[in-house]
Design an enzyme around this catalytic site. Structure first.
Site, PDB file in Angstrom:
ATOM      1  N   GLY A   1       0.878  -1.242  -0.053  1.00 46.32           N
ATOM      2  CA  GLY A   1       0.386   0.218  -0.038  1.00 46.32           C
ATOM      3  C   GLY A   1       0.801   1.609  -0.509  1.00 46.32           C
ATOM      4  N   LEU A   2       2.579   1.324  -0.164  1.00 47.50           N
ATOM      5  CA  LEU A   2       2.628   2.093  -0.389  1.00 47.50           C
ATOM      6  C   LEU A   2       3.707   2.643  -1.977  1.00 47.50           C
ATOM      7  CD1 LEU A   2       5.397   0.917   3.251  1.00 47.50           C
ATOM      8  CD2 LEU A   2       2.804   2.889   3.025  1.00 47.50           C
TER       9      LEU A   2
ATOM     10  N   SER B   1       4.604   0.760  -4.439  1.00 44.66           N
ATOM     11  CA  SER B   1       5.594   0.213  -4.893  1.00 44.66           C
ATOM     12  C   SER B   1       5.196   0.217  -6.456  1.00 44.66           C
ATOM     13  CB  SER B   1       5.744  -1.023  -4.525  1.00 44.66           C
ATOM     14  OG  SER B   1       4.997  -2.143  -4.371  1.00 44.66           O
TER      15      SER B   1
ATOM     16  N   ALA C   1       3.322   1.985  -8.640  1.00 42.96           N
ATOM     17  CA  ALA C   1       4.112   3.598  -9.062  1.00 42.96           C
ATOM     18  C   ALA C   1       4.864   3.912  -8.834  1.00 42.96           C
ATOM     19  CB  ALA C   1       2.600   4.306  -8.257  1.00 42.96           C
TER      20      ALA C   1
ATOM     21  N   ASP D   1      -1.119   7.469  -7.610  1.00 41.02           N
ATOM     22  CA  ASP D   1       0.167   7.420  -6.469  1.00 41.02           C
ATOM     23  C   ASP D   1       1.032   7.748  -7.754  1.00 41.02           C
ATOM     24  OD1 ASP D   1      -1.562   5.902  -5.304  1.00 41.02           O
ATOM     25  OD2 ASP D   1      -0.883   3.993  -5.173  1.00 41.02           O
TER      26      ASP D   1
HETATM   27  O1  PMV Z   1      -2.668   0.271  -3.244  1.00 40.18           O
HETATM   28  P1  PMV Z   1      -1.888   1.115  -3.401  1.00 40.18           P
HETATM   29  O2  PMV Z   1      -1.094   1.925  -2.271  1.00 40.18           O
HETATM   30  O3  PMV Z   1      -1.443   1.407  -5.039  1.00 40.18           O
HETATM   31  O4  PMV Z   1      -3.505   2.548  -3.670  1.00 40.18           O
HETATM   32  C1  PMV Z   1      -4.357   2.787  -3.977  1.00 40.18           C
HETATM   33  C2  PMV Z   1      -4.983   3.518  -3.846  1.00 40.18           C
HETATM   34  C3  PMV Z   1      -6.829   3.621  -4.299  1.00 40.18           C
HETATM   35  O5  PMV Z   1      -7.147   4.853  -4.739  1.00 40.18           O
HETATM   36  C4  PMV Z   1      -7.291   3.077  -3.776  1.00 40.18           C
HETATM   37  C5  PMV Z   1      -6.778   3.382  -6.388  1.00 40.18           C
HETATM   38  C6  PMV Z   1      -6.267   4.067  -6.941  1.00 40.18           C
HETATM   39  O6  PMV Z   1      -5.909   3.926  -7.969  1.00 40.18           O
HETATM   40  O7  PMV Z   1      -6.593   5.138  -6.606  1.00 40.18           O
END
Ligand code: PMV
Length: 315
Positions: A84-85, A87, A89, A130
């Protein structure tokens, strides 16, 4: 050889709702992915032949930003994957940047657009949060309206997002990684399904959009108490969208006595939470004792960066 690095990110407010065109506030963090591009006899990644199935983001980045003769791409990462940090992107942005630099110069707006298209293709549905944070660094505000400090606009089908620079005051955050790998695509699809069938979910998404705007004001005022309250509310709303996880709740609860507020960050379903605090070491200890992996992070760091200094940054 050309080398670029790009940072990971934490979403402070607005994940998931931003996919529906609401606002979001995200901060670049001091964990980076570095990608190098050099000419080769065949397309390869870290010395192994490239396989679309294994190297989904890199092969989509090649389709989007390269189309030239074979290259080898070497990557090294400080960001746990599926945490969720950001990676995915950061790997995409650093690869697209290195490919662009190999051809003459990097243009942040183009990198942000191409990297968004890569994430959208691989995940099936995405927002540019991201990839724009990883490109620009510091902080970004994503908004349906054009505000001050506008950077660029990204459009895709019926959806569009305005990306803005956000100044980041000195704030202390600690990440708590659950160690549970969560894939963003299915979680995003799950929220879409819920929103299509539940007016309560639609209301939660709308409220998250408002929380983001209140958070932007609290950030500008460096109001940590307000930021903390809003983080707590955002966490509750994300739970109501069914992207929470008991382990995330456990870490969030453990942080409460020593933080202003805490919430899951990114897609959820595992991955990581973040806490805002004046005492990062106490929060790190609380996360560890609750079974998570703490990472004390700096926020508001530099975006995409050429590591070999040999190429120009086009404006
Ligand atoms: O999974 P992550 O950390 O890349 O976060 C995704 C964020 C969302 O809002 C759930 C999806 C997005 O594309 O914005």
């Amino acid at each position: 050889m050309v080398t670029c690095s790009a940072p990971g990110k934490m979403i402070l407010f607005g994940e998931h709702a931003v996919v529906f065109g609401k606002s979001a506030l995200a901060l670049a963090i001091n964990l980076r992915i570095t990608s190098s591009v050099r000419s080769a006899n065949q397309y390869s990644v870290n010395g192994h032949p490239m396989k679309k199935r294994h190297h989904m983001y890199i092969s989509a980045a090649l389709d989007e930003a390269w189309g030239g003769p074979p290259i080898n791409i070497d990557t090294s990462s400080e960001i746990p994957s599926g945490s969720g940090l950001g990676s995915s992107a950061a790997v995409t942005v650093s690869c697209v940047g290195a490919m662009m630099a190999h051809r003459g110069g990097i243009e942040p707006e183009k990198i942000a657009l191409k990297s968004f298209l890569v994430e959208n293709k691989v995940q099936g549905r995405a927002s540019p949060t991201d990839t724009s944070t990883s490109t620009h660094g510091q902080g970004i505000i994503v908004s349906p309206e054009r505000l001050d400090n506008f950077l660029w606009r990204i459009e895709q089908g019926q959806r569009s997002w305005n990306i803005h620079h956000c100044a980041v005051p000195k704030l202390h955050f600690v990440v708590g990684y659950t160690g549970i790998h969560a894939s963003t695509g299915p979680l995003v699809a799950g929220v879409k399904k819920l929103a299509d069938s539940s007016s309560e979910a639609v209301r939660a998404i709308d409220r998250i959009g408002e929380v983001v705007l209140e958070g932007v004001d609290a950030m500008a005022a460096s109001d940590k108490k307000r930021l903390g309250h809003l983080m707590d509310e955002n966490h509750m709303l994300l739970n109501s969208l069914e992207v929470g996880h008991p382990e995330l709740d456990k870490l969030v609860e453990a942080c409460r006595p020593c933080s202003y507020g805490a919430k899951l960050t990114g897609a959820g379903g595992g991955g990581s939470m973040i806490a805002l605090t004046d005492d990062p070491h106490a929060v790190a200890k609380a996360i560890q004792e609750a079974g998570g992996e703490p990472i004390i992070v700096d926020v508001g760091v530099e975006g995409i960066r050429l590591e070999d200094g040999g190429m120009s940054r086009k404006r």
